[in-house]
Scaffold this active site. Structure first.
Site, mmCIF file in Angstrom:
data_model
loop_
_atom_site.group_PDB
_atom_site.id
_atom_site.type_symbol
_atom_site.label_atom_id
_atom_site.label_comp_id
_atom_site.label_asym_id
_atom_site.label_seq_id
_atom_site.Cartn_x
_atom_site.Cartn_y
_atom_site.Cartn_z
ATOM 1 N N ARG A 140 0.824 -1.210 0.000
ATOM 2 C CA ARG A 140 0.000 0.000 0.000
ATOM 3 C C ARG A 140 0.861 1.264 0.000
ATOM 4 O O ARG A 140 0.481 2.293 -0.563
ATOM 5 C CB ARG A 140 -0.912 0.017 1.232
ATOM 6 N N GLU A 186 5.506 -19.532 1.134
ATOM 7 C CA GLU A 186 4.614 -20.266 2.036
ATOM 8 C C GLU A 186 4.719 -21.749 1.723
ATOM 9 O O GLU A 186 4.493 -22.161 0.585
ATOM 10 C CB GLU A 186 3.177 -19.772 1.881
ATOM 11 N N CYS A 245 -7.859 -20.015 13.821
ATOM 12 C CA CYS A 245 -8.746 -19.986 14.989
ATOM 13 C C CYS A 245 -10.138 -20.515 14.665
ATOM 14 O O CYS A 245 -10.870 -20.930 15.560
ATOM 15 C CB CYS A 245 -8.860 -18.564 15.522
ATOM 16 N N ARG A 262 -2.152 -8.145 -6.516
ATOM 17 C CA ARG A 262 -1.706 -6.887 -5.923
ATOM 18 C C ARG A 262 -0.183 -6.753 -6.003
ATOM 19 O O ARG A 262 0.423 -6.039 -5.225
ATOM 20 C CB ARG A 262 -2.170 -6.821 -4.471
ATOM 21 N N VAL A 284 11.390 -22.234 2.991
ATOM 22 C CA VAL A 284 12.711 -21.638 3.194
ATOM 23 C C VAL A 284 13.476 -22.527 4.163
ATOM 24 O O VAL A 284 12.995 -22.838 5.262
ATOM 25 C CB VAL A 284 12.602 -20.203 3.727
ATOM 26 N N ASP A 327 3.289 -15.595 15.562
ATOM 27 C CA ASP A 327 3.474 -16.586 16.622
ATOM 28 C C ASP A 327 4.928 -16.981 16.850
ATOM 29 O O ASP A 327 5.223 -17.735 17.772
ATOM 30 C CB ASP A 327 2.663 -17.845 16.304
#
Length: 457
Positions: A23, A36, A46, A73, A83, A288
């Site tokens: 942005r 990912e 959750c 985007r 990774v 986390d």
């Protein structure tokens, strides 16, 4: 010449950071590459218990933004890519395509580590048997649903009675399973003091969930077909057609540890207020995998919650994108439920206060969610801790029926502001019989805490 931002982790913190940075800076100014290792991005872990339980209709409803939406985007999100190494001296990461096995190096100018947490999975005999499930990812949730469909019987054992364990117990109960929860502690919900955990235990028993305290699992027993058939503890065996592990999580920081990045007492990455890894100008971390400042105790702690991860990502993205933002810390607010019982906490438990050398008073009150004469008024128990001498609020725990859980937000604001219980008594809270007694239960506890502080001086 544009810079390159590399993000490790495609869920809440990582993709919030990437999106916020985008942005602020266009593709010509900042190239963003994200890795990912899983099959889904930007999803709500959750919500998995509620999907399993049938309250959420499908997997797709838990996905906030797909890989294709991120790519649209101008964020180069590469799925199923892990990774495996950080080379901070040369500012590059080694990756591996999990489908093809191809390995490669990618350079970076700025790095965001958002590797999340890993579920605790002790090396017990049988822990990897078919029918034994964790619930960390959407893939885990789908595997559990498939297993429930294949189960020969209707007996489920949940190992662990924290948030995930309690929520999964409800989900399994709703699917018609006979549910047993095995908990290493004496009472469920170790994030509460034992006296409040006892209320949860009693309610779970009333719902038909068998809760066994002080139970240490020693192995998972399997049948001739190799599938789970029972869970063994030191002194008993509990038949099971499916087992769900809810034993908590720990920071996933193996990459960071190997690279020599600073870790705290809980194994999480240590950052400054801008979420920059301490001592490393171009490396940030969030979610986390980090430890954060507890505003009440003044100590670092590990609090793995999606609310924090999204905020971390926003802060990181602002700083990477040339702006400025900070994450000051947390007070440890959490809310959950098992069927119609709501469970909430914020701040310190008694053992937390003792651990940091705080003297305190503790009070407990019984009240109702609405005016006692109004239909639907339900019982509620509020426990409050205040600092000896000063009266500073230290913590609140609430267990009750409808309307109980979100009342903890009142205390969360007071804790963040460093208020005393005497100040809280004067809060101008909303009142009408359908919503609250004249004296809200949290304020009743504050009044009692004021009296206790004065008596202890």
């Amino acid at each position: 010449m544009s810079e390159r931002l590399v993000v490790i982790g495609g869920d809440a913190a990582g993709m919030a950071a990437a999106s916020q940075a985008r942005r602020l800076k266009g593709p010509g100014e900042l190239e963003i590459v994200a890795f990912e290792r899983g099959r889904f991005s930007s999803y709500s872990a959750c919500g998995i218990p509620y999907w399993v339980g049938g309250d959420v209709g499908s997997l797709d409803e838990l996905i906030a933004r797909s890989p294709e939406e991120h790519r649209a985007r101008d964020i180069d999100l590469r799925m199923r890519t892990e990774v495996t190494e950080l080379d901070l001296d040369r500012q590059r990461v080694r990756g591996r395509d999990l489908e093809s096995g191809e390995e490669f190096w990618t350079g970076f100018d700025k790095l965001v580590i958002a590797t999340g947490a890993r579920p605790m999975r002790p090396p017990l005999p049988g822990i990897d048997a078919p029918g034994v499930h964790g619930v960390q990812t959407l893939g885990d949730g789908q595997a559990l649903l498939d297993s429930l469909e294949r189960a020969r019987g209707r007996r489920a054992v949940v190992v662990g009675a924290g948030y995930i364990g309690v929520e999964m117990a409800e989900a399994l109960l709703g699917r018609g399973f006979e549910v047993t929860v095995l908990n290493r502690g004496e009472q469920p919900m170790a994030t509460l003091d034992p006296d409040m955990g006892r209320l949860v235990h009693r309610a779970m028993d009333g719902l038909g969930i068998t809760t066994v305290g002080s139970a240490t699992v020693t192995k998972i027993l399997t049948g001739e077909d190799g599938r789970v058939r029972a869970v063994a503890t030191d002194d008993a065996e509990y038949p099971a057609d499916v087992v769900v592990l809810g034993m908590g999580v720990e920071p996933e920081t193996s990459l960071a540890r190997a690279a020599g990045l600073p870790l705290g007492a809980y194994g999480g990455l240590l950052t400054d207020l801008s979420m920059r890894v301490r001592g490393h100008e171009n490396v940030w971390a969030g979610g986390d995998c980090v430890e954060v400042l507890d505003l009440v105790s003044g100590r670092e702690r590990h609090v793995p919650l999606g609310t924090h991860a999204n905020k971390h990502g926003q802060v990181i993205g602002a700083n990477v994108g040339g702006g400025y933002a900070t994450f000051p810390g947390v007070v440890g607010t959490a809310v959950s439920k098992v069927c119609d019982l709501e469970i909430a906490r914020t701040g310190l438990r008694e053992k937390d206060a003792r651990a940091v050398g705080l003297r305190y008073v503790s009070v407990t009150v019984e009240s109702t969610s609405r005016a006692g004469y109004y239909p639907g008024a339900a019982p509620m128990t509020v426990k409050m801790l205040a600092e000896h001498g000063t009266g500073r609020l230290l913590g609140v725990q609430i267990v009750g029926r409808e309307g109980a859980g979100k009342r903890v937000d009142i205390a969360a604001v007071a804790l963040t502001a460093g208020m005393t219980v005497e100040t809280m008594v004067s809060f101008d809270l909303g009142y009408a019989p359908p919503f609250s007694p004249v004296w809200d239960p949290v304020l009743v506890a504050a009044r009692k805490a004021v009296a206790a502080v004065r008596a202890a001086r």
